[in-house]
Design a protein around this motif. Structure first.
Motif, mmCIF file in Angstrom:
data_model
loop_
_atom_site.group_PDB
_atom_site.id
_atom_site.type_symbol
_atom_site.label_atom_id
_atom_site.label_comp_id
_atom_site.label_asym_id
_atom_site.label_seq_id
_atom_site.Cartn_x
_atom_site.Cartn_y
_atom_site.Cartn_z
ATOM 1 N N PHE A 37 -6.885 2.707 -6.660
ATOM 2 C CA PHE A 37 -7.824 3.825 -6.661
ATOM 3 C C PHE A 37 -8.765 3.794 -5.459
ATOM 4 N N VAL A 38 -9.194 2.602 -5.052
ATOM 5 C CA VAL A 38 -10.290 2.509 -4.084
ATOM 6 C C VAL A 38 -9.836 2.175 -2.670
ATOM 7 N N THR A 39 -8.560 1.954 -2.443
ATOM 8 C CA THR A 39 -8.089 1.692 -1.090
ATOM 9 C C THR A 39 -7.882 3.009 -0.352
ATOM 10 N N GLY A 40 -8.014 2.955 0.960
ATOM 11 C CA GLY A 40 -7.885 4.171 1.759
ATOM 12 C C GLY A 40 -6.837 4.037 2.845
ATOM 13 N N ASN A 41 -6.717 5.069 3.684
ATOM 14 C CA ASN A 41 -5.749 5.055 4.771
ATOM 15 C C ASN A 41 -6.112 3.973 5.790
ATOM 16 N N GLY A 42 -5.096 3.209 6.185
ATOM 17 C CA GLY A 42 -5.313 2.160 7.177
ATOM 18 C C GLY A 42 -5.677 0.816 6.591
ATOM 19 N N PHE A 43 -5.915 0.753 5.279
ATOM 20 C CA PHE A 43 -6.217 -0.527 4.647
ATOM 21 C C PHE A 43 -5.525 -0.581 3.294
ATOM 22 N N THR A 44 -4.835 -1.669 3.045
ATOM 23 C CA THR A 44 -4.162 -1.845 1.761
ATOM 24 C C THR A 44 -4.047 -3.329 1.467
ATOM 25 N N THR A 45 -3.651 -3.654 0.253
ATOM 26 C CA THR A 45 -3.456 -5.043 -0.152
ATOM 27 C C THR A 45 -2.002 -5.250 -0.548
ATOM 28 N N LEU A 46 -1.635 -6.499 -0.794
ATOM 29 C CA LEU A 46 -0.236 -6.823 -1.074
ATOM 30 C C LEU A 46 0.279 -6.123 -2.322
ATOM 31 N N SER A 47 -0.528 -6.087 -3.370
ATOM 32 C CA SER A 47 -0.063 -5.480 -4.618
ATOM 33 C C SER A 47 0.280 -4.005 -4.422
ATOM 34 N N VAL A 48 -0.575 -3.287 -3.710
ATOM 35 C CA VAL A 48 -0.328 -1.861 -3.444
ATOM 36 C C VAL A 48 0.867 -1.694 -2.514
ATOM 37 N N GLU A 49 0.994 -2.584 -1.532
ATOM 38 C CA GLU A 49 2.113 -2.503 -0.593
ATOM 39 C C GLU A 49 3.449 -2.776 -1.293
ATOM 40 N N ILE A 50 3.470 -3.767 -2.162
ATOM 41 C CA ILE A 50 4.697 -4.069 -2.909
ATOM 42 C C ILE A 50 5.089 -2.887 -3.780
ATOM 43 N N TYR A 51 4.117 -2.268 -4.412
ATOM 44 C CA TYR A 51 4.389 -1.079 -5.243
ATOM 45 C C TYR A 51 4.965 0.050 -4.395
ATOM 46 N N SER A 52 4.397 0.265 -3.219
ATOM 47 C CA SER A 52 4.878 1.344 -2.343
ATOM 48 C C SER A 52 6.301 1.076 -1.882
ATOM 49 N N ARG A 53 6.590 -0.172 -1.541
ATOM 50 C CA ARG A 53 7.941 -0.501 -1.073
ATOM 51 C C ARG A 53 8.963 -0.445 -2.207
ATOM 52 N N ALA A 54 8.546 -0.863 -3.404
ATOM 53 C CA ALA A 54 9.465 -0.833 -4.545
ATOM 54 C C ALA A 54 9.862 0.596 -4.895
ATOM 55 N N ARG A 55 8.975 1.550 -4.678
ATOM 56 C CA ARG A 55 9.288 2.952 -4.964
ATOM 57 C C ARG A 55 10.338 3.509 -4.007
ATOM 58 N N GLN A 56 10.440 2.907 -2.818
ATOM 59 C CA GLN A 56 11.409 3.377 -1.825
ATOM 60 C C GLN A 56 12.805 2.812 -2.052
ATOM 61 N N GLY A 57 12.929 1.841 -2.949
ATOM 62 C CA GLY A 57 14.224 1.238 -3.225
ATOM 63 C C GLY A 57 14.125 -0.272 -3.266
ATOM 64 N N VAL A 58 15.072 -0.897 -3.941
ATOM 65 C CA VAL A 58 15.053 -2.343 -4.108
ATOM 66 C C VAL A 58 15.402 -3.023 -2.793
ATOM 67 N N SER A 59 14.528 -3.902 -2.342
ATOM 68 C CA SER A 59 14.771 -4.701 -1.152
ATOM 69 C C SER A 59 14.473 -6.148 -1.496
ATOM 70 N N LEU A 60 15.354 -7.041 -1.093
ATOM 71 C CA LEU A 60 15.167 -8.445 -1.438
ATOM 72 C C LEU A 60 14.014 -9.084 -0.673
ATOM 73 N N SER A 61 13.490 -8.388 0.337
ATOM 74 C CA SER A 61 12.282 -8.889 0.995
ATOM 75 C C SER A 61 11.100 -8.832 0.033
ATOM 76 N N ILE A 62 11.123 -7.869 -0.900
ATOM 77 C CA ILE A 62 10.091 -7.802 -1.939
ATOM 78 C C ILE A 62 10.205 -9.013 -2.861
#
Length: 276
Positions: free
Chosen positions: A207-232
């Protein structure tokens, strides 16, 4: 008796299997050379190399660690002050009220807390980013530290503080040389719990993160939505290992601090003689 004990052990093992099986499954496929989670084709460290070669991901990791460390240190200081303040409230009903207000923040849904902070930051004009995430993490970590420290304060005998004062200790000496060493295990527990919660948080940060700044949990969620990658999978495994190291570190520090506190419990007299 033995039969009930046996069933309780089986139940505990089942609980642990249910909790850890998905994590182990995820970690297992982080070494899969096949590139999917449908069949293990061979062992590889390719996905871990991909994680460390991703500059953007490393910056996000650094952001997450900085937020977690700053939030943990600040919330530990504020939480210790809050726990001491609650402990010194003489009227039991007022103390219970303050403790209940503190606990409400722990049991409140993360979505509600995140939405509330989003509205607050929007109203007062704080730009969403590092500052908003840090303030939010401090806010939900302070009550956790209070809960960790307060039981240690309750265990401390008031006569220990009175003895230090009778031997000539100032209020600052009582705080730094008697009270804080006694509750050190609770402080460590609060710090590590705050650190773990900050590293792990997704709902409030989303909720409180903005453009240009993010954390690992939000980044993992964003990448998981794009498809399964074993880097996750590889990244999640590294986070899990890091968290386990924190838990093990806290366990040994807690054991060590308990041994030191027990050795100092009856040393008020020696302290007074040494400082005369």
């Amino acid at each position: 008796m033995k039969r009930s004990l046996k069933w309780s052990n089986i139940y505990l093992w089942l609980v642990f299997i249910i909790l850890y099986a998905p994590i182990l499954y995820l970690s297992y496929y982080s070494f899969n050379s096949g590139g999917s989670m449908h069949g293990f084709e061979g062992f590889t460290l390719e996905w871990y190399k991909e994680v460390f070669a991703d500059t953007r991901l490393l910056i996000i990791l650094l952001n997450t660690l900085v937020i977690a460390l700053f939030a943990s240190v600040i919330s530990t200081i504020l939480g210790v002050i809050g726990a001491i303040a609650i402990h010194h409230v003489r009227k039991r009903s007022n103390q219970s009220t303050l403790l209940s207000l503190n606990n409400v923040l722990i049991v409140s849904p993360d979505v509600i807390i995140g939405a509330s902070f989003l509205i607050l930051f929007t109203m007062i004009g704080i730009k969403l980013g590092f500052a908003s995430v840090l303030i939010s993490h401090i806010a939900f970590s302070v009550p956790i530290v209070v809960i960790m420290v307060l039981p240690r304060l309750e265990e401390m005998s008031p006569t220990l503080l009175d003895a230090a004062r009778d031997l000539g200790a100032t209020e600052w000496d009582v705080l730094t040389k008697v009270m804080l060493p006694f509750i050190k295990s609770g402080i460590f527990a609060g710090f590590f719990m705050a650190l773990t919660y900050s590293l792990d948080d997704f709902a409030v940060t989303f909720f409180v993160t903005g453009n240009g700044f993010t954390t690992l949990s939000v980044e993992i969620y964003s990448r998981a939505r794009q498809g399964v990658s074993l880097s996750i999978n590889a990244l999640s495994t590294l986070i899990f290992v890091f968290t386990m190291l924190l838990v093990v570190g806290y366990y040994f520090l807690n054991r060590r601090s308990r041994g030191q506190v027990s050795g100092r419990t009856g040393s008020g007299k020696e302290w007074g003689l040494a400082n005369k």
